[in-house]
Design a protein around this motif. Structure first.
Motif, short mmCIF file in Angstrom:
data_model
loop_
_atom_site.label_atom_id
_atom_site.label_comp_id
_atom_site.label_asym_id
_atom_site.label_seq_id
_atom_site.Cartn_x
_atom_site.Cartn_y
_atom_site.Cartn_z
N SER A 148 0.82 -1.22 0.00
CA SER A 148 0.00 0.00 0.00
C SER A 148 0.85 1.26 0.00
CB SER A 148 -0.94 0.01 1.21
OG SER A 148 -1.76 -1.13 1.21
N ILE A 149 1.93 1.26 -0.80
CA ILE A 149 2.74 2.47 -0.93
C ILE A 149 2.14 3.31 -2.05
CG2 ILE A 149 5.03 3.38 -1.38
CD1 ILE A 149 6.20 0.77 -0.44
N SER A 150 1.74 4.53 -1.75
CA SER A 150 1.18 5.40 -2.77
C SER A 150 2.29 5.86 -3.72
CB SER A 150 0.52 6.62 -2.13
OG SER A 150 -0.53 6.24 -1.28
N PRO A 151 2.05 5.83 -5.04
CA PRO A 151 3.09 6.28 -5.97
C PRO A 151 3.34 7.77 -5.83
CG PRO A 151 1.02 5.86 -7.12
CD PRO A 151 0.83 5.38 -5.71
N PRO A 152 4.57 8.22 -6.03
CA PRO A 152 4.88 9.65 -5.97
C PRO A 152 4.08 10.42 -7.01
CG PRO A 152 6.88 8.31 -5.93
CD PRO A 152 5.76 7.39 -6.27
N GLU A 153 3.95 11.72 -6.78
CA GLU A 153 3.10 12.54 -7.64
C GLU A 153 3.57 12.52 -9.09
OE1 GLU A 153 0.24 13.93 -6.91
OE2 GLU A 153 0.39 13.08 -4.90
N ASP A 154 4.90 12.59 -9.34
CA ASP A 154 5.36 12.63 -10.72
C ASP A 154 5.12 11.32 -11.45
OD1 ASP A 154 7.23 11.32 -9.19
OD2 ASP A 154 8.99 12.25 -10.11
N LEU A 155 4.97 10.23 -10.72
CA LEU A 155 4.64 8.95 -11.34
C LEU A 155 3.13 8.77 -11.45
CD1 LEU A 155 5.67 6.21 -12.43
CD2 LEU A 155 5.54 5.34 -10.10
N GLY A 191 14.23 11.22 -13.78
CA GLY A 191 15.47 11.62 -13.14
C GLY A 191 15.91 10.68 -12.02
N LYS A 192 17.05 11.01 -11.44
CA LYS A 192 17.60 10.22 -10.34
C LYS A 192 16.80 10.47 -9.07
CE LYS A 192 21.86 9.69 -7.63
NZ LYS A 192 23.24 10.20 -7.41
N LYS A 193 16.52 9.40 -8.31
CA LYS A 193 15.74 9.50 -7.08
C LYS A 193 16.54 8.99 -5.90
CE LYS A 193 12.24 10.96 -9.44
NZ LYS A 193 11.82 12.38 -9.36
N ASP A 194 16.22 9.53 -4.75
CA ASP A 194 16.83 9.04 -3.52
C ASP A 194 16.46 7.58 -3.33
OD1 ASP A 194 16.33 8.67 -0.29
OD2 ASP A 194 18.11 9.85 -0.77
N HIS A 195 17.42 6.79 -2.81
CA HIS A 195 17.18 5.36 -2.67
C HIS A 195 15.99 5.06 -1.76
CE1 HIS A 195 17.87 1.19 -1.23
NE2 HIS A 195 18.24 1.01 -2.47
N ALA A 196 15.78 5.89 -0.75
CA ALA A 196 14.68 5.65 0.18
C ALA A 196 13.32 5.75 -0.51
CB ALA A 196 14.75 6.63 1.35
N SER A 197 13.22 6.54 -1.58
CA SER A 197 11.94 6.70 -2.27
C SER A 197 11.75 5.69 -3.39
CB SER A 197 11.84 8.12 -2.85
OG SER A 197 12.81 8.33 -3.87
N LEU A 198 12.78 4.89 -3.69
CA LEU A 198 12.73 3.97 -4.82
C LEU A 198 11.59 2.95 -4.73
CD1 LEU A 198 14.26 3.73 -7.45
CD2 LEU A 198 15.81 2.11 -6.35
N PRO A 199 11.33 2.34 -3.55
CA PRO A 199 10.23 1.37 -3.50
C PRO A 199 8.90 1.94 -3.97
CG PRO A 199 11.56 1.20 -1.51
CD PRO A 199 12.05 2.41 -2.25
N ALA A 200 8.61 3.19 -3.65
CA ALA A 200 7.34 3.79 -4.05
C ALA A 200 7.25 3.90 -5.57
CB ALA A 200 7.19 5.17 -3.41
N TYR A 201 8.37 4.19 -6.22
CA TYR A 201 8.36 4.27 -7.69
C TYR A 201 8.18 2.88 -8.30
CZ TYR A 201 9.60 9.20 -7.78
OH TYR A 201 9.56 10.57 -7.65
N LEU A 202 8.95 1.91 -7.81
CA LEU A 202 8.87 0.58 -8.38
C LEU A 202 7.49 -0.04 -8.19
CD1 LEU A 202 11.88 1.03 -8.68
CD2 LEU A 202 12.28 -1.28 -7.84
#
Length: 846
Positions: free
Chosen positions: A504-511, A569-580
């Motif tokens: 239940s990780i919400s995707p970031p706004e740009d995604l 673009g490049k993302k902080d590693h901590a935010s990567l799970p939300a993108y994936l």
């Protein structure tokens, strides 16, 4: 927790703006210290009702759920509660979220065992503070606790940082008034002040960030602070003032230093709160609960100097994952980055003493603390002075090594193990004594990187491999090239499984704004990525959206011209799970014939799988074994078909995630820690008994031979242990082959006999017991086990032996050995059981 200092509380829209722009919270040292405070004051959280009023993200209170507490989080900001909800879902922690006013909380009287907040009270005037505390008292049980945490006015680093930032307009936390004590305010609210002390000096160091030129001072403060023993560190004035109050009894006179009560009601040697009591004399916060950070494996773990191929903050890859976990396990780690720093001075001559000063100053400026026991250094590469350019290869190596050794001195690192990630470091390494242990973590075939001279790099790689006491290889192709060396081990890449599998990780706004289906790629777009393949996918399926998260090092202009290509673009590693998690398909479009690809073990594969994202990839040897969870394709047409099939019939996310579980970085770091101990033992010629080897093997088994086995060659580490540490390696290797390869009754009898003769009776018994689970009717195994049990003669051993012997006699009445032994037990004539102490107890050969 209101993140300990925010915008003024009387501006509701500012609070909402703050939380709407925030990301999911990260567990940091401040969070850890606050958790220690709560668990120190209320050690038994089982069944306790806990309220945090003014919770913000609530990350500290949520951890109390793991200790058995029921947690309620209250905040006036809906945005804060939304963020707290996302975090609780990600962490799979059940909490009650309540939107409400801290001045009039929607709870019945005397509901909670613990009511607390941090970073809240200092934003209010005194009258408002008293009102808040009275409301906290109202909802707290008569035998409960109220805990308040505010900035401590006696901390000089915090005060000077706040003063400077206010003067320069850089203070962003609004109205914030630190105090020396909360006793008067607590008593004005009708609460009994029980304890008051400070916590977390290290957070005051963080306050210096942003002040020009403070970086060196911060580093020195942290190194000095880490060097203190617990008593000295406890004497430092913390960043936060912790006030603990209760409801029962009359307030203690502030002039009396009576024994304070612990949360369980017993006496404590910590003085009660009193303004006349120096803060240094109060009891320091003691460490609690091992889940706050991974506990060290054991005392005396060797320090590590890691010669990295990348800067710490450049790409968060294998070196950072492993070194972070090794530091958490108890190793002190110096992470040495590739050197690009130089110093220019005007003098035409420089003395040795002056050069040393330059190097020491450079180290103090560039050394930085990443975490507990983990430091990063960008060493000085060369010095230019006058008309002399000190950039010759040998002089550069000397300067770099001097910088590294100066950092080791500053950090009190003695007798380290050197962890090397690239052959380029060999020329520095060769200046060190051969007695120093080296681990070569070979993650790529470095000959084929752009700009490399294959012959030179190949030669350095060979020299480094021969010099190393242990060689680790991340890919099977690399492992085969190193396998001729005694201590070459296969150790693949991994994933931070708990972070990437979060639900239940919400995707970031740009995604979120990108339509589905989303075909995602995470990582660097470089020479081995098939950009033409991505272009064809996007061109032929305009309804699909190709998303790239990472850095780009090649020309992608034709992709950028397409409407359905999105570079985030490049993302902080901590935010990567939300993108994936927001991908419908994870792509690995590598050029499978590229020499760097054929020797690669892609981290993104494990990250996609842990997130439960279907994977479509080109095929090469290293990942072929994942065909049960990966769709392989070559060329645009196969890729189109594979993606269409995955979108029509997506595999179970649970099955994908389960496949990645065995590759958790924690398990890989456990093996890495043992590889370090193995390298040190090999360098020192440190022999050991078979018992120690077997003990180490028991600890390693869960990491190396889990289900499914994370790496087929993992047994090699155990065999290497046997070669280095045992005075009879063939015997240990035979034992390992039984455990993992040849589990026959013949092997069991042979090894059981040898274990017994070495005085390892209990080990032999365990071996036979395990053998009987696989061969329950084997009479020789039962007979030999019975002999061993009679020899050991503990409670229950003879009864177990009789049971085994009766089973033998029942099925084989003519077995004379079993009958004689059974009769001797019945008549308690033990001299007939073992008449010759030198005889092998396991004499039933097969």
């Amino acid at each position: 927790m209101s993140d300990l200092g925010s915008l003024p509380c009387n501006a509701d829209d500012k609070w909402d703006n703050l939380w709407e722009s925030a990301v999911l919270p990260v567990w940091d040292e401040m969070s850890e210290e606050l958790l220690k405070v709560l668990l120190q004051e209320m050690p038994d959280m089982t069944g306790k009702q806990v309220l945090e009023c003014g919770c913000g993200t609530g990350r500290v209170s949520m951890r109390l759920v793991r200790f058995g507490a029921s947690v309620t989080l209250l905040d006036k900001s809906a945005a804060a509660l939304k963020l707290a909800s996302r975090f609780s879902q990600q962490q799979r922690l059940s909490v009650e979220l309540v939107e409400g006013d801290i001045f009039s909380m929607p709870f019945s009287d005397s509901r909670f065992d613990l009511v607390w907040n941090a970073g809240v009270l200092e934003h209010f005037e005194r009258a408002e503070q008293v009102k808040i505390l009275k409301e906290m008292k109202r909802v707290c049980k008569p035998d409960g606790l109220v805990i308040v945490v505010v900035p401590y006015a006696g901390n000089p680093l915090y005060r000077v940082a706040k003063w400077w930032k206010e003067k320069t307009g850089r203070w962003v936390f609004g109205k914030e008034k630190p105090v020396m004590t909360l006793v008067d305010i607590l008593e004005s609210a009708g609460l009994q002040a029980r304890r008051e002390y400070t916590a977390d000096f290290s957070d005051s160091i963080n306050m210096l960030a942003g002040i020009p030129g403070s970086e060196t001072l911060q580093t020195l403060f942290r190194i000095w602070c880490d060097s203190l023993d617990p008593v000295e560190k406890a004497a430092l004035p913390g960043r936060w003032l912790v006030a603990v109050a209760g409801m029962n009894g009359e307030p203690q006179p502030r002039s009396v230093k009576a024994p304070a009560l612990t949360p369980t009601g017993g006496a404590s040697d910590r003085p009660s709160v009193a303004p006349s009591l120096p803060i240094e004399e109060r009891m320091p916060i003691r460490s609690t609960m091992s889940d706050i950070a991974p506990a060290p494996v054991s005392k005396g773990l060797p320090p590590i100097v890691c010669f990295s191929s990348i800067r710490w903050d450049e790409l968060y890859q294998r070196p950072q994952h492993i070194m972070t976990r090794l530091a958490n396990r108890g190793h002190k780690v110096l992470f040495v980055e590739p050197a690009f720093r130089e110093v220019r001075i005007q003098s035409s001559h420089i003395s040795t003493e002056s050069l040393k000063v330059i190097i020491d100053n450079s180290v103090a400026q560039s050394l930085r603390r990443i975490g507990k026991s983990l430091y990063a250094l960008n060493p000085l590469s060369h010095v230019q002075y006058g008309g002399c350019d000190d950039s010759g290869a040998s002089r550069k190596r000397d300067t770099m090594l001097a910088s590294i050794l100066a950092a080791c001195d500053l950090l009190d690192i003695k007798d380290p193990v050197f962890w090397v990630l690239t052959p380029h470091w060999y020329k520095v390494l060769e200046q060190l004594p051969l007695s120093l242990p080296v681990v070569y973590d070979c993650v790529d075939d470095h000959r084929y990187f752009a700009g490399s001279n294959p012959a030179v790099i190949g030669h350095l790689d060979e020299l480094l491999t021969k010099r190393a006491n242990v060689v680790l290889a991340t890919a099977k192709r690399l492992y085969r090239n190193k396998a001729q060396y005694a201590n070459a081990l296969f150790l693949p890449n991994g994933v931070d499984f708990q972070e990437f599998r979060g639900e239940s990780i919400s995707p970031p706004e740009d995604l979120k704004s990108i339509p589905r289906p989303r075909l995602g790629f995470s990582g660097a777009v470089t020479t081995w990525v098939d950009v033409d393949l991505l272009y064809e996918l996007a061109r032929k399926r305009p309804e699909w959206h190709i998303v790239v998260v990472g850095s780009v090092y090649v020309d992608v202009s034709k992709l950028l011209a397409l409407q359905n290509f999105h570079y985030l673009g490049k993302k902080d590693h901590a935010s990567l799970p939300a993108y994936l998690k927001g991908f419908d398909v994870g792509l690995i479009p590598f050029k499978s014939d590229h020499p760097l690809v054929t020797s690669s073990n892609p981290i993104k594969l494990y990250e996609y799988l842990a997130c439960g994202v279907p994977v479509v990839s080109t095929r090469w040897e290293e990942i072929a074994e994942f065909e049960d969870v990966v769709s392989f394709a070559q060329g645009p047409e196969e890729f189109l078909s594979a993606v269409e099939e995955v979108l029509r019939h997506p595999p179970s996310p649970e099955r994908l995630s389960a496949r990645a579980r065995a590759f958790d970085w924690n398990a890989i770091a456990q093996v890495a820690s043992h590889a370090i101990l193995l390298a040190k033992a090999d360098a020192n010629g440190d022999g050991s008994s078979m018992e120690r080897v077997l003990r180490d093997i028991e600890e390693l088994k869960s990491a190396i031979v889990g289900e499914p086995a994370p790496y087929p060659q993992g047994l090699d580490l155990l065999k290497a242990y046997a070669r280095v540490l045992s005075d009879d390696p063939d015997e240990v290797i035979g034992f390992l082959k039984y455990q993992y390869e040849d589990k026959t009754p013949d092997r069991i009898c042979e090894l059981g006999n040898r274990l017994y003769l070495r005085g390892l009776n209990s080990r032999a018994i365990h071996l036979f017991e395990r053998g009987l689970t696989e061969y329950p009717g084997d009479s020789d195994l039962m007979y030999n086990l019975a002999l061993l049990l009679v020899e050991r003669n503990r409670d229950g051993d003879r009864s177990r032996a009789e049971e085994l012997l009766r089973r033998i006699v029942e099925h084989r009445p003519d077995d004379k050995d079993a009958r004689v032994l059974l009769e001797s037990i019945a008549t308690n004539r033990r001299d007939q059981v073992h008449p010759d102490a030198t005889q092998s107890v396991c004499y039933r050969d097969r």
